[in-house]
Design a protein around this motif. Structure first.
Motif, short mmCIF file in Angstrom:
data_model
loop_
_atom_site.label_atom_id
_atom_site.label_comp_id
_atom_site.label_asym_id
_atom_site.label_seq_id
_atom_site.Cartn_x
_atom_site.Cartn_y
_atom_site.Cartn_z
N ALA A 111 -16.38 22.35 7.12
CA ALA A 111 -15.61 23.46 7.78
C ALA A 111 -17.49 24.52 7.80
N HIS A 112 -17.94 24.95 6.81
CA HIS A 112 -19.13 25.06 6.58
C HIS A 112 -20.19 24.63 7.69
N SER A 113 -20.15 23.16 8.25
CA SER A 113 -21.14 22.77 8.97
C SER A 113 -20.81 22.95 9.83
N LEU A 114 -20.09 23.55 10.23
CA LEU A 114 -19.57 23.31 11.59
C LEU A 114 -18.91 25.46 12.12
N GLY A 115 -19.62 25.64 11.39
CA GLY A 115 -19.75 27.28 11.47
C GLY A 115 -18.74 28.26 11.28
N LEU A 116 -18.39 27.67 10.58
CA LEU A 116 -16.31 28.05 10.11
C LEU A 116 -16.32 28.81 9.11
N GLY A 117 -15.77 29.63 8.67
CA GLY A 117 -15.26 30.13 6.79
C GLY A 117 -14.57 29.48 6.42
N SER A 118 -14.35 29.56 5.58
CA SER A 118 -13.35 29.12 4.76
C SER A 118 -13.37 29.12 3.33
N GLY A 119 -11.84 29.04 3.25
CA GLY A 119 -11.03 29.65 1.59
C GLY A 119 -10.43 28.75 0.72
N VAL A 120 -10.58 28.08 -0.83
CA VAL A 120 -9.82 27.65 -1.20
C VAL A 120 -8.37 28.82 -1.99
N VAL A 121 -7.64 28.31 -1.56
CA VAL A 121 -6.19 28.65 -3.19
C VAL A 121 -5.15 28.25 -4.13
N THR A 122 -5.77 28.87 -4.97
CA THR A 122 -4.03 27.96 -5.56
C THR A 122 -3.29 29.03 -5.96
N SER A 123 -3.29 30.10 -6.00
CA SER A 123 -1.97 31.17 -6.22
C SER A 123 -1.26 31.04 -5.61
N PHE A 124 -0.24 30.61 -5.66
CA PHE A 124 0.95 30.51 -4.62
C PHE A 124 2.58 29.88 -5.77
N SER A 125 3.37 30.44 -4.75
CA SER A 125 4.59 29.95 -4.81
C SER A 125 4.92 28.06 -4.80
N GLN A 126 5.04 27.46 -5.90
CA GLN A 126 5.06 26.13 -5.17
C GLN A 126 6.52 25.64 -4.72
N ALA A 127 7.42 25.91 -5.50
CA ALA A 127 8.69 26.54 -4.36
C ALA A 127 8.97 26.72 -3.46
N ALA A 128 8.11 28.13 -3.18
CA ALA A 128 8.02 28.37 -2.10
C ALA A 128 7.75 28.32 -0.54
N VAL A 129 6.32 27.59 -1.43
CA VAL A 129 5.74 26.90 -0.04
C VAL A 129 6.39 25.29 0.52
N SER A 130 7.04 24.90 -1.19
CA SER A 130 8.05 23.47 -0.53
C SER A 130 8.94 24.01 0.79
N ALA A 131 9.93 25.12 0.28
CA ALA A 131 10.57 25.42 0.97
C ALA A 131 9.92 26.10 2.22
N VAL A 132 8.68 26.58 2.46
CA VAL A 132 9.31 27.41 3.92
C VAL A 132 8.05 25.84 4.54
N LEU A 133 7.31 25.06 4.44
CA LEU A 133 7.24 24.00 4.43
C LEU A 133 7.67 22.69 4.57
N ASN A 134 9.39 22.64 4.11
CA ASN A 134 10.14 22.15 3.81
C ASN A 134 9.55 20.12 3.77
N LEU A 135 8.94 20.81 2.21
CA LEU A 135 8.27 19.17 1.85
C LEU A 135 9.13 18.32 1.72
N PRO A 136 8.75 17.12 1.86
CA PRO A 136 10.42 15.72 1.12
C PRO A 136 9.75 16.33 -0.46
N ASP A 137 11.10 15.17 -0.51
CA ASP A 137 11.35 15.43 -2.26
C ASP A 137 9.53 14.36 -2.98
N GLY A 138 8.85 14.40 -3.84
CA GLY A 138 7.54 14.00 -3.88
C GLY A 138 6.37 14.42 -3.30
#
Ligand SMILES: Cc1cc2nc3c(=O)[nH]c(=O)nc-3n(C[C@H](O)[C@H](O)[C@H](O)COP(=O)(O)O)c2cc1C
Length: 195
Positions: A111-138
């Protein structure tokens, strides 16, 4: 200085992004780059979910207290738990998490090489993210890489290399947990171990 070292040195987490969308070809380049990240045993046990839909981005942000930026795109790095188990790997096998890091750093640098800004984030609820994205089990969501165009938010002269400014710190870095009965310390400048 060669361009790779320069990119490594100049990449910074962008916690303020503009509303400008990122071009589809750039997003695809970033995703293609992620596939070249080193992977333990070359097993490729990770899946990348690319999101640009504004409603989904907003929902993810609502369940992610560590997300300061408002990204126009997110790559969710997931561990494919079912595939890992098929290799006989334990759920907490070191390589699974190291590979999240190698993928994230590769995406950040692309991203940086393309001139984009980016940031990593790990502070989230895995259960909520799985629900929002309707992730399959596993499939477990492990890290977001937020993407966009970095906003020019730093006041001139603030971000000197080697110093952490208030704005560059995450919430838990700003407010570390102190032992009980610790007397207040006077404000001071925080210096990182970087040159
Ligand atoms: C495993 C990991 C988790 C992180 N989680 C967050 C996060 O939830 N929110 C955030 O704003 N930054 C997060 N960061 C970014 C770090 O705070 C950042 O890399 C560090 O302050 C150094 O800044 P720099 O990468 O711009 O040099 C995370 C970084 C790593 C490696």
């Amino acid at each position: 200085m060669n361009s790779v070292l320069e990119a490594i040195r100049t990449r910074r987490i962008a916690r303020a992004l503009t509303t400008e969308p990122i071009a589809r070809p750039d997003f695809e380049e970033v995703l293609k780059a992620a596939r070249w990240a080193p992977s333990a045993g070359n097993r490729r046990l990770h899946r990348f979910i690319a999101i640009q839909d504004p409603l989904t981005l907003r929902l993810l942000r609502m369940v992610t207290p560590g997300m300061f930026q408002r990204p126009v795109a997110i790559v969710v790095i997931c561990i494919d738990r079912a595939k890992a188990a098929s290799f006989g790997m334990l759920p907490n096998a070191k390589g699974l998490y190291v590979d999240v890091g190698t993928a994230a750093q590769t995406i950040l640098l692309a991203a940086h090489s393309l001139g984009l800004g980016s940031g990593v984030v790990t502070s989230f609820s895995q259960a909520a993210v799985s629900a929002v994205l309707n992730l399959p089990d596993g499939l477990s969501p492990e890290m977001f890489v937020c993407l966009g165009h970095a906003a020019p938010v730093q006041p001139p002269g603030m971000p000197t290399r080697g110093h952490l400014t208030w704005q560059s710190l995450t919430q838990w870095e700003r407010f570390p947990k102190m032992p009980e009965n610790t007397p207040p310390t006077p404000a001071r400048e925080v210096t990182s171990s970087r040159p």
